[in-house]
Scaffold this motif. Structure first.
Motif, PDB file in Angstrom:
ATOM      1  N   HIS A 566      -3.308  -6.601  -2.367  1.00 57.29           N
ATOM      2  CA  HIS A 566      -3.196  -6.761  -0.892  1.00 57.29           C
ATOM      3  C   HIS A 566      -2.699  -8.203  -0.447  1.00 57.29           C
ATOM      4  N   LEU A 569       1.208  -7.749  -1.101  1.00 57.66           N
ATOM      5  CA  LEU A 569       1.579  -6.533  -0.461  1.00 57.66           C
ATOM      6  C   LEU A 569       3.043  -6.579  -0.358  1.00 57.66           C
ATOM      7  N   GLY A 570       3.730  -7.677   0.026  1.00 59.23           N
ATOM      8  CA  GLY A 570       5.093  -7.767   0.179  1.00 59.23           C
ATOM      9  C   GLY A 570       6.101  -7.569  -1.133  1.00 59.23           C
ATOM     10  N   LEU A 573       5.658  -3.603  -1.654  1.00 59.28           N
ATOM     11  CA  LEU A 573       6.435  -2.879  -0.911  1.00 59.28           C
ATOM     12  C   LEU A 573       7.813  -3.097  -0.958  1.00 59.28           C
ATOM     13  N   SER A 574       8.267  -4.321  -1.230  1.00 60.41           N
ATOM     14  CA  SER A 574       9.744  -4.839  -1.228  1.00 60.41           C
ATOM     15  C   SER A 574      10.687  -4.220  -2.532  1.00 60.41           C
ATOM     16  N   THR A 575       9.599  -3.968  -3.299  1.00 57.65           N
ATOM     17  CA  THR A 575      10.192  -3.657  -4.703  1.00 57.65           C
ATOM     18  C   THR A 575      10.101  -1.925  -4.588  1.00 57.65           C
ATOM     19  N   GLY A 576       9.495  -1.424  -3.662  1.00 53.51           N
ATOM     20  CA  GLY A 576       9.269   0.051  -3.426  1.00 53.51           C
ATOM     21  C   GLY A 576       8.418   0.826  -4.507  1.00 53.51           C
ATOM     22  N   GLN A 580       3.782   2.110   2.186  1.00 55.49           N
ATOM     23  CA  GLN A 580       3.002   1.681   3.321  1.00 55.49           C
ATOM     24  C   GLN A 580       1.632   2.335   3.372  1.00 55.49           C
ATOM     25  N   ASN A 587      -6.241  -1.178   0.682  1.00 50.29           N
ATOM     26  CA  ASN A 587      -7.112  -1.745   1.460  1.00 50.29           C
ATOM     27  C   ASN A 587      -8.392  -1.021   1.707  1.00 50.29           C
TER      28      ASN A 587
END
Lengths: 665, 665
Positions: A566, A569-570, A573-576, A580, A587
């Motif tokens: 959590h 999270l960036g 998510l940014s590395t896929g 989402q 969470n």
């Protein structure tokens, strides 16, 4: 325990596991538990070791009090014929930094690790009997992290068969050395060896710094304390010192010569002993910092958890009692991840102990193959756990509301005494850069068939990890160990691959390293988090006896991993690595885990088995009898010695009586 | 400034803007600059106000020293005929918390805000002349955040026309009250008003607590200091106190009666004055905490920036000097966002001052329409800026390496004196929940046509924001103010909409609030960050004179926004406001911005115009002459008064001489 009425009994009754079995798990073994339990009670019941009001002492009083405790500890160790492990436990439960830490923790190990057999035969008996007291003088006023930049020199004089130890500049004064300022008689001094006019790099030398007769400094030596440090009491009980040398001579046989030697003729030669052997000491010291992190964090968590159950605020229904603050989700979401972290750090430190033994055995057999990986791993874990612990202690203090700011909460001193861990034994950012360097190298060598080992083994599957897509569909899927591990592996691998691609654009690799150092640090942190999560999961694959114990640990393990997910999270998510939706399911699962921790929280901190003496906290008392004791503590402050305080008549009364212009101020 | 040789002159010469013009921008106006400059020099040059070695004093010595400084400050204020603003500046530059803070900052404003005209006429002249000294007793041992839960009672006795102030329980003792422990003669005491046997809620009462003759407590009152608090010196110069009342009687006219009154007959009535009017005081106090945050953070940043330019470590080329640590990207990425935050908080606090004036004027005109929005806004900004400042100061300390741990760095005390801001004047988590409640309400009322105002106005465009997709294509696009604002607006709006949807599933809204309180806190934080970014951008839309000044601020504004975006990338990605690629472009832009800040860094902290006296830091000295001064400072420690320390002969020598069994320990 210490009181008749247990105000937290109703909380203890809620626990869904056997707390006595958990105590064994936390301690590592029944034997470890019994040892800690026995020694901690011994210390807690000894009047000389009481910690009352030490935060109100001035520097000199505090220091004198520390000498008294150190001497008493030594007396008890001898009287009770404690072995090395017991003695070390006793010193740590006294819980007041003293010169003896450096004597036993650095001076003696340095001689063992870097001294020749003859040097050990001469110096160790003296040190082991405390006929001499030693410290470890490496850092200089102008040089901390960069050991190779030290300025102190040790020039060999073949005429007299001596080294001349000298401080050529102000910034070359040794600085920070614990135990040096007022007490040590000897020091291991690190200096640039000069023979034949040539600089042979930094080596260690045993230097006597004070007379054994009158304790005055040896001629040519200027030595003193470096002054007050952060916090009430805390490290101010330690005489961190400075020293400078004006051409101080020592015999040639006081250079630590296990690896490199200077002959009678002044020739600089290498012994057959591989240089790597002496890394053993550093590996040992750093793995100990990880164990210390779990101890410090668990102390803070214990205090904050107990007080969160005692303290009530808002939410009173029809004049009934208010809500315990531990029932608020916002409190749980800050506190329980720290509780989980304390357990996570405990288990990773247990594994590090094994790693240290493994590496040591291999070193003895001249097998250096796993050393770089072990070195990177320990550096990274030192960085991760000490940073998280320092900020975690302060978070626990804030979780106690205003009263956490009182010294009687124990938390201010715990924070102040802990934070230097982020800087000493390797600055945490510098260490993460070392980890990153090692991992970039590992990745770059994959093509040439070099198989990554140990904690970097997952990088062998880098191609597969680049294709990875989490298959989480429901919140509960996040409870599966493999699901978690793969997501953390994919995230770390992709972050390193991304930065490696950026680095490949530079013709000068060092330039690339500088430019992308922030990305490197972030990738290294991701790698270290993966290690802690993996080792927690590995621990759970073992047989863990005790009613309900393993399930509690599974819950904590998931809390630790999903909290990290959590918070970062960036990255995921940014590395896929995850979608989402999957992030939001994690969470959701975390929220439900907090509810599962809640009834067990008090028992989970009881499992640390800390005495009230060690905690030194009114808020963290075992019996929960907080408010009457806070009230009692307040009256002990020196300001309450008199009704009208010193200075009132002189400075305040003239104002009240409007005599200001006449008064002498 | 204070020295002949300026070791940082080469850094100052690099600046690409006019530092004198920036000083005006930082101060707010030329007049503000001149005032601060004049008063800070006045304090710095006065021997009584020197701060030398106060961290080594014991509690009593420190307290006496504080009384001396407070009296001397009052003397100078009278002699120099300083006006209110000048006097307040002078007290703040003395930089040592004293009872006068509460007298001027809480006691006097409470009487002004909550007292009737007659009460003001009676008490204000006494207080303004310091013929009485007052404090503000609200928090109790068992009640901080929940003011409505206070237990102290004030029961009206119609027979004698008096209130009986009483502490019915131990937990009802007033606790934490600054200035109460040893000095105050009077207190505003908050207590539950009881008339006719009915509880009328919490009201304020003026209670004399000590005799003006002999300073002894009034009969029925138990009063004292609550004991040591976090840190060296820091708030230990303040006599935070406890008090309990055993049926203490005060005249009826000592209840603060501007809003509610008790008549001679004991009837509880409301005056015509709206209750909201007294919120003015709270709004004022909280907006001041935001200004204080920018001051505290900028002090820490100034110290860390200067020392990062002085300190060199690693990277020596061919025996030349090592690299300044400020040139490392890892250092820049931690330090420059804090520098940008200091400026961001400065400008948002400037805007808050305007907001306070605006709200006050509207209140006077009986217009309460903007009060709830202003209240939420100020609560949120207090939370955001104090949390960021507390952790920012500690980060600055770590950025100074080991020496940041020395008291002579000034950073330990700055941290310890600052951190309670996160708890007092509203716990930061509780405040964010209030902000979230207000925003959820705002969103739920959108359908009924209630137009959101002020800082929540963007929520009127919520439908559009739900459709938003950032159109960033190149890294430089992130420099456009609109691009940034829209991304932050969309992120905050979507986080609130998401949690609002979750809440709508609950039949009992309070249950939903509890369950999703963590999400609410995160959404509120996103909203507050948007406010700070917006106000920084608004500031840049004004005319800002001075060579290169505006451009520097534009760079800092982008650093602040993109740093937040990077740190909360998970929010931006999971709400779909930006793509992975756009997140990575923001990071690329951030790297390039750090390089633009680098040559201006020293001048940007010089613009704060802090004296060496205020900074109280060897590391942060204006002239950069750090190491000789660190060496000098060390020798001032009391432990260095004697070569052989107290306690050595008694406790250590017997060990060295192996006389342990004979020695009395």
């Amino acid at each position: 325990m210490e009181s008749v009425v247990d105000h937290l009994a109703f909380e203890r009754n809620k626990a869904q596991f056997d707390v006595n079995d958990m105590k064994i798990v936390w301690a590592g073994s029944r034997q470890e538990f019994e040892l800690s339990d026995r020694i901690s009670r011994l210390v807690a019941s000894d009047p000389v070791f009481q910690k009352d009001n030490r935060t109100a002492l001035d520097r000199k009083e505090l220091f004198k009090n520390t000498l008294r405790k150190a001497a008493h500890a030594w007396k008890r160790i001898i009287e009770l014929r404690l072995n090395e492990q017991e003695a070390s436990k006793l010193r740590s439960f006294v819980d007041q930094p003293a010169f003896t830490e450096l004597h036993w923790g650095m001076f003696v190990p340095a001689i063992k690790g870097q001294g020749t057999d003859e040097q050990q035969a001469k110096w160790l008996p003296l040190a082991n009997n405390m006929q001499i007291i030693g410290c470890y003088a490496q850092t200089e006023l102008g040089h901390g992290s960069n050991v190779q930049g030290l300025e102190t020199t040790a020039t060999f004089d073949p005429k007299t068969d001596e080294f001349v130890i000298h401080s050529p500049t102000l910034t070359s004064s040794k600085w920070w050395t614990g135990g040096l300022g007022k007490i040590s008689t000897h020091a291991i001094v690190y200096a640039r060896l000069i023979t034949d006019g040539q600089d042979r790099g930094v080596h260690g030398f045993i230097v006597q710094i004070r007379s054994l007769d009158d304790h005055l400094p040896i001629p040519g030596i200027t030595v003193g304390d470096i002054g007050m440090k952060f916090g009430n009491a805390a490290y101010n009980s330690m005489d961190n010192g400075l020293i400078s040398f004006d051409h101080v001579r020592i015999p040639r046989n006081q250079m630590l010569m296990r690896v490199s030697q200077v002959t009678r003729e002044g020739k600089f030669v290498h012994s057959g002993v591989p240089r790597q052997l002496i890394y053993g000491t550093m590996v040992y010291v750093r793995q100990a910092t990880v164990a210390d992190a779990s101890t410090a964090l668990s102390r803070a968590v214990c205090i904050a958890t107990r007080y969160s159950a005692v303290r009530r605020q808002f939410g009173s229904q029809k004049g009934g009692p208010e809500t315990q603050v531990i029932d608020y989700k916002t409190q749980q979401a800050r506190l329980f991840p720290l509780l989980a972290s304390a357990y996570a750090f405990r288990f990773v430190s247990e594994w590090l102990k094994w790693l240290y033994t493994d590496v040591s055995q291999k070193l003895q057999a001249n097998d250096f193959s796993t050393l770089p990986e072990a070195h990177a791993c320990i550096a990274g874990l030192k960085s991760l756990t000490t940073s998280a612990t320092a900020s975690g202690i302060e978070e626990c203090r804030k979780l106690c509301g205003g009263h956490g700011y009182l010294c009687s909460s124990g938390l201010p001193e715990l924070f102040a005494v802990y934070v230097p861990s982020c800087t000493y034994e390797g600055d945490n950012t510098v260490l993460l850069l070392q980890v990153a360097r090692y991992l970039i190298k590992t990745i770059s060598q994959l093509c040439s068939g070099n198989k990554p080992v140990g904690t970097t083994a997952y990088l062998a599957r880098v191609e597969q990890l680049m294709q990875y897509q989490s298959d989480v569909k429901r919140a509960e899927d996040w409870l599966k160990p493999n699901v978690v591990i793969e997501a953390f592996e994919a995230r770390a691998a992709r972050m390193f691959v991304a930065v490696a691609q950026n680095l490949s654009k530079f013709t000068n690799p060092e330039e690339g390293f500088q430019e992308f150092s922030v990305d490197l640090v972030e990738a290294a942190a991701a790698h270290c988090q993966l290690i802690v999560v993996s080792k927690f999961i590995e621990k759970l694959q073992q047989d863990i006896p005790g009613n309900g114990v393993k399930h509690q640990l599974e819950v904590l393990c998931s809390v630790y991993a999903l909290f990290l997910l959590h918070n970062h999270l960036g990255d995921f998510l940014s590395t896929g690595c995850i979608t989402q939706k999957q992030g939001s399911l994690a969470n959701e699962q975390l929220r439900s885990l907090y509810s599962q921790v809640r009834p067990n929280a008090i028992a989970l901190v009881d499992a640390f088995n800390y005495t009230d003496h060690l905690l030194g906290s009114v808020l963290g008392r075992y019996d929960g009898n907080v408010y009457p004791k806070l009230y009692e503590e307040a009256w002990k402050d020196p300001l309450n010695d008199s009704v009208v305080p010193d200075g009132f008549k002189e400075h305040v009364q003239p104002i009240l009586r409007q005599q200001l212009h006449n008064a002498r101020l």
